[in-house]
Design an enzyme around this catalytic site. Structure first.
Site, PDB file in Angstrom:
ATOM      1  N   LYS A 121       0.849  -1.204   0.000  1.00 53.13           N
ATOM      2  CA  LYS A 121       0.000   0.000   0.000  1.00 53.13           C
ATOM      3  C   LYS A 121       0.876   1.242   0.000  1.00 53.13           C
ATOM      4  CE  LYS A 121      -3.905   1.815   2.751  1.00 53.13           C
ATOM      5  NZ  LYS A 121      -4.702   1.585   3.971  1.00 53.13           N
ATOM      6  N   SER A 133      -9.550   1.521   3.579  1.00 50.74           N
ATOM      7  CA  SER A 133      -8.817   2.320   2.619  1.00 50.74           C
ATOM      8  C   SER A 133      -7.767   1.536   1.830  1.00 50.74           C
ATOM      9  CB  SER A 133      -8.108   3.470   3.326  1.00 50.74           C
ATOM     10  OG  SER A 133      -7.247   2.953   4.294  1.00 50.74           O
ATOM     11  N   SER A 192      -9.494  -0.761   7.753  1.00 54.57           N
ATOM     12  CA  SER A 192      -8.999  -0.525   6.396  1.00 54.57           C
ATOM     13  C   SER A 192      -8.406  -1.708   5.668  1.00 54.57           C
ATOM     14  CB  SER A 192      -7.955   0.594   6.408  1.00 54.57           C
ATOM     15  OG  SER A 192      -8.593   1.813   6.715  1.00 54.57           O
TER      16      SER A 192
END
Lengths: 504, 479
Positions: free
Chosen positions: A52, A147, A171
């Site tokens: 990420k 997210s 997330s």
């Protein structure tokens, strides 16, 4: 190489912000050499992974999907990234997210929203009814959740075998549920946060996304353990483990927290949750209803603590040392203001303003201190339940399956986050480990997952139970044309997506 | 190294050469507490009679400034590492070294915190240059209660604190290099009334200036109040050239620092012998008792020992400790000479020290070593030379030309006449030549004896021992 070209053909998913083609190929080459010599560095040697874009990667851009860090090349690797590289993993690239990990849809980053690969699956297309012929067939794609949506989409679409996400309020687990992959949130303090650009320092953990539970255990094994660079990691020695196949669940006590029957929970998921409970019961486990009475306060509490820490953590972005700097140069203050207005989106700025409000001297006691106390109550709820003999909690992960992007954006980020975090948030408050296991497809042909929450630092038990459950439900493989068309080799391994088997 | 990162700490290093990722506040970096800083704070706390908090906490103090890269400073606002201590210091009354009085100032707390970087304002090019070498350096903030009443007391208290820090080794405490920074909080009030509004005075760069700044501010406040004005709770800067305080550029008015606990640092736990868990590796923890046992002698103890051991006066011990290296020099001389310490001290304080001061030299830079001085004093003790002669030799030694005392004595013919007969002869000659004086002495005027002694001295060109001369004359006169 297969993965790299698959990434290219699934570019419309917008899962990757940066693809590190050259370095990845080089790493793969080195790995090949090692295997030829019979000296692989470990199980992960040569395995393509994605990270990420809020983890620092030396020499590769780290943006957090924000204008503030566009073009920022960090001089160091996050500890977790370094550990993976040391094991010989191949870093394919950095995945897309909500700006600075604030959001539950992966829709609010400067590089655009991430599309759920299941939007393009045969399963979804078969079930979806086109409203009219002239409708753009692209317009009803669904979100990944957030997210860590980019990471979830990357794993789900076979472009990598494992990905790192982060989990502050859900997330990692939320997008895992929407994309039909395994999403593990480890216990706070088990895995180093050094190099993870923080959202809420006291709740953030690096998250692991994989296609099966065994893979998650392997990755966990290579990441967990004390890091002197992170003073919040525990000192105890961590021993990586292999998951055994559970055959006898009769000694297990599964708790069903009644407060997780939250308003807005779809009847589909409710039914699935019930079925799962029955599954355990029928196999001989003890399944009891429990109560976590302070669950309903967790969102409000989270809002106060999260925004306060955000306001603090974002104070370093002033345009002076790194990152975006505005051209405004009338005075230092005006430069700061312009830089931060230009660099941050509305979501980030909104949280900074709220957070600073809560930290003001006159408000601190009523908001921040109060929230800390409520946090303690929420954590104690879990302590009580686990102390009464319950081993694992079983809950839904999300309120519904993934909704179309066009519908998602009708409400603002704050509203969505408040709604979507409700089932995942409390585990972050209490620092407990939790995992999403893909369970079944919804009526619309989209993945639905269920969540297991375990005791602190009892990942082994948690993952063992999750693995048993995974085996029982036999979640179907995604049927993506791109993957099929592209690569028969990968498709052949569809029975087991584990990279342990891929290697052989 | 720095408080939360591994960067080196060095005065006047090239700009931005001692900055780690954490110091530059690169995103994703985390603080790691420096054990040595904690030990230094504990030592200082113990030396100042504080209670050491076994559990202390770290907080973030937020404000925006170019030399604060993270936008916040990590400090200890809620629970600092040490509290409730005291510092004793001495003052001379009426500037007379001979009358010293002991005073005490209470120590409110000691807290650990990060230093900020340095901003250099270039008004010509309207820019500010930022050097982050200092950012993140560990600071101990020692907060005193308002128990002092004038510049002299403040200066004496800070001087004593400086000596203590240097003795402990927890700081070099050199004000000129910014290792010790002092902000003075000053207020005035009529006796019996509550304390007045205080101002904070910054930019004080030496102990001398501290006394000046405090005294100036006291006067300014009194004048202001007596002419009907009010004192603002403001920050003022000391202007050393003009000798006054001026209001500082008001940065942001009253600041709300939005204090928040530092989430990346767990509470700092210190142990003592009793609370130390059995299985804990002692390398991993800070043990207060262990540190206490290893505290060196504090200045006050050292001074008392000097007085006891050498029989010198208390005010002498102050002067010895006040000058870096002087005590060691003094003790070195003692080791190498038969002269009694009570006499040696005179040479150290009156001769050596005044020469050093005149030439602005430190003890280390003294052209006269302890060896040479001891040699000189030995000759004086053995009555090879008179004390006047010794002073002359000392002056010669000071030139640093490498000559030994013996060489100088021979060169300048300063040796005392050792031959008793010779001396007797001269005495007799003087007596014979001064009939009137002799008669005066014999009839009871002892003072005139001095004239005779003086004449003998002249005759011998100062090379006679006055005490011996007096004895001989007296003997002869009584015959």
């Amino acid at each position: 190489q297969r993965c790299l070209s698959l990434i290219k053909s699934t570019k419309f998913l917008n899962a990757y912000i940066t693809v590190a083609e050259e370095t990845a190929l080089k790493q793969a080459e080195e790995s090949e050499k090692r295997y030829k010599r019979g000296q692989p560095l470990g199980v992960l040697d040569g395995i393509p992974i994605a990270v990420k874009d809020n983890f620092n990667t030396a020499g590769i851009e780290t943006t957090c999907a924000s204008n503030m860090l566009k073009g920022y090349i960090s001089p160091y690797n996050a500890t977790v990234v370094q550990k993976l590289l040391d094991q010989g993993a191949v870093l394919l690239g950095k995945t897309n997210l909500d700006e600075f990990a604030m959001g539950s849809g992966s829709t609010d980053g400067v590089f655009g929203p991430v599309r759920n690969p299941w939007s393009y699956s045969r399963q979804y297309k078969e079930k979806s009814v086109p409203k009219s012929h002239s409708e753009d067939k692209d317009s009803n794609w669904v979100i990944t959740g957030g997210s860590s949506g980019g990471s979830a989409a990357a794993v789900s679409s076979f472009t990598c075998f494992a990905a790192l996400g982060s989990d502050t309020g859900g997330s990692t687990r939320n997008p895992a549920a929407h994309c039909g992959v395994v999403g593990l949130k480890p216990t706070y303090g088990l895995i180093s946060r050094h190099g993870l650009i923080p959202l809420v320092n006291s709740m953030d953990v690096p998250g692991i996304l994989t296609r099966c539970v065994d893979d998650a255990a392997v990755v966990l094994g290579s990441l967990a353990g004390h890091d002197p660079k992170d003073s919040t990691t525990i000192q105890d020695n961590f021993k990586p483990f292999e998951l055994s196949d559970l055959t006898d669940v009769s000694k297990l006590s599964i708790g069903i927290p009644k407060e997780y029957h939250a308003p807005g929970l779809s009847s589909e998921i409710l039914a699935l949750w019930s079925k799962a409970a029955d599954l355990f019961k029928n196999a001989g486990a003890k399944v009891i209803e429990v109560s976590l009475p302070h669950t309903r306060y967790s969102i409000v509490c989270y809002h106060v603590l999260c925004t306060a820490e955000v306001a603090s953590n974002m104070a370093r972005f002033d345009g002076l040392e790194y990152g975006h700097r505005s051209d405004m140069n009338k005075s230092t203050e005006s430069m700061y203001a312009a830089t931060r207005r230009e660099g941050f989106n509305d979501v980030v700025r909104g949280r900074i303003l709220s957070g600073n409000y809560f930290l003001l001297k006159q408000n601190y006691e009523n908001y921040f201190i109060k929230a800390q106390k409520v946090r303690r109550l929420i954590a104690n709820d879990f302590v009580k339940v686990f102390g009464s003999g319950v081993d694992i909690l079983l809950t839904p992960t999300t309120l519904s399956d993934a909704i179309p992007y066009m519908e998602f954006i009708k409400e603002d980020n704050r509203t969505r986050s408040a709604q979507d975090d409700i089932l995942t948030q409390a585990a972050n408050m209490a620092g407990l480990p939790a995992i999403n296991v893909p369970t079944a497809l919804s009526e619309r042909g989209l993945p639905v997952g269920l969540q297991f929450i375990g005791r602190s630092f009892q990942e082994k038990q948690l993952l063992t139970v999750a693995k048993w459950f995974e085996k029982q439900v036999k979640f179907p493989m995604i049927q993506l044309d791109e993957v099929k068309r592209h690569d028969h080799g990968v498709f052949q391994h569809q029975k087991s997506a584990s990279f342990l088997e891929h290697r052989t | 190294s720095k408080l939360f990162s591994g960067s080196q700490v060095q005065f006047a290093a090239p700009p931005n050469s001692l900055v780690s990722f954490f110091d530059a506040s690169l995103p994703g970096t985390l603080p790691v507490l420096n054990r040595r800083c904690v030990e230094a704070a504990v030592m200082t706390g113990l030396a100042l009679n504080c209670s050491i908090n076994k559990k202390s906490l770290f907080d973030r103090k937020h404000y925006f400034y170019a030399d604060l890269p993270a936008g916040y400073q990590i400090t200890q606002q809620r629970v600092p590492i040490a509290v409730n201590g005291s510092l004793s210091y001495s003052l001379c009354i009426d500037n007379k070294m001979s009358q010293m009085v002991t005073k005490t100032v209470r120590i409110k707390q000691i807290q650990l915190e990060q230093d900020s970087g340095k901003s250099l304002h270039d008004d010509v090019r309207s820019q500010t240059l930022v050097d982050l070498n200092r950012a993140g350096v560990g600071l101990m903030e020692v907060v005193m209660e308002p128990d002092m009443c004038c510049g002299e007391e403040a200066a004496a208290a800070v001087r004593e604190l400086q000596l203590i820090l240097q003795t402990l080794g927890s700081s070099q405490a050199v004000m000129a290099e910014g290792q010790l920074r002092v902000d003075a909080n000053v207020s005035v009030h009529h006796p019996g009334e509550p304390y007045g509004v205080r101002t904070e005075v910054k930019n004080i760069n030496s102990i001398r200036f501290l006394a000046k700044a405090v005294d100036y501010e006291i006067e300014r406040q009194i004048e202001e109040l007596e002419s009907g004005g009010t004192i603002l709770n403001e920050t003022r800067a000391f202007d050393s050239k003009l000798g006054c305080t001026v209001p500082m550029r008001d940065k942001e008015g009253k600041q709300d620092y939005r204090f928040m606990p530092e989430p990346n640092l767990p509470p700092l736990i210190l142990y003592n012998a009793r609370s130390l868990p059995a299985n804990m590796n002692h390398q991993q923890v800070v043990n207060i008792d262990w540190i206490h046992e290893r505290l060196p002698d504090l200045p006050s103890v050292k001074r008392a020992k000097l007085v006891e051991q050498y029989g010198i006066l208390p005010e002498h011990s102050f002067t010895l400790l006040n000058e870096a290296g002087l005590t060691e020099f003094f003790e070195d001389v003692i080791k190498q000479t038969q002269m009694k310490p009570k006499k040696v001290i005179g040479w150290i304080l009156n001769d050596l020290l005044s020469y050093l001061k005149q030439h602005s030299l430190t003890v280390k830079e003294s052209p006269v070593s302890s060896f040479l001085l001891a040699d000189l004093l030995n000759r004086l003790e053995k009555k090879e030379i008179s004390s006047t002669a010794a002073k002359q030799v000392f002056a010669e030694l000071w030139k640093g030309e490498g000559k030994t005392p013996l060489e100088i004595v021979k060169e300048k013919k300063l040796q005392l006449i050792q031959d008793q007969e010779d001396l007797e002869r001269i005495c007799q000659a003087v007596i014979d030549g001064q009939e009137n004086e002799v008669m005066a002495i014999k009839s009871g005027n002892r003072k005139v004896l001095n004239k005779l002694i003086g004449l003998v001295q002249r005759e011998t060109q100062g090379r006679s021992n006055p005490v011996l001369v007096k004895q001989l004359l007296e003997k002869k006169l009584s015959e």
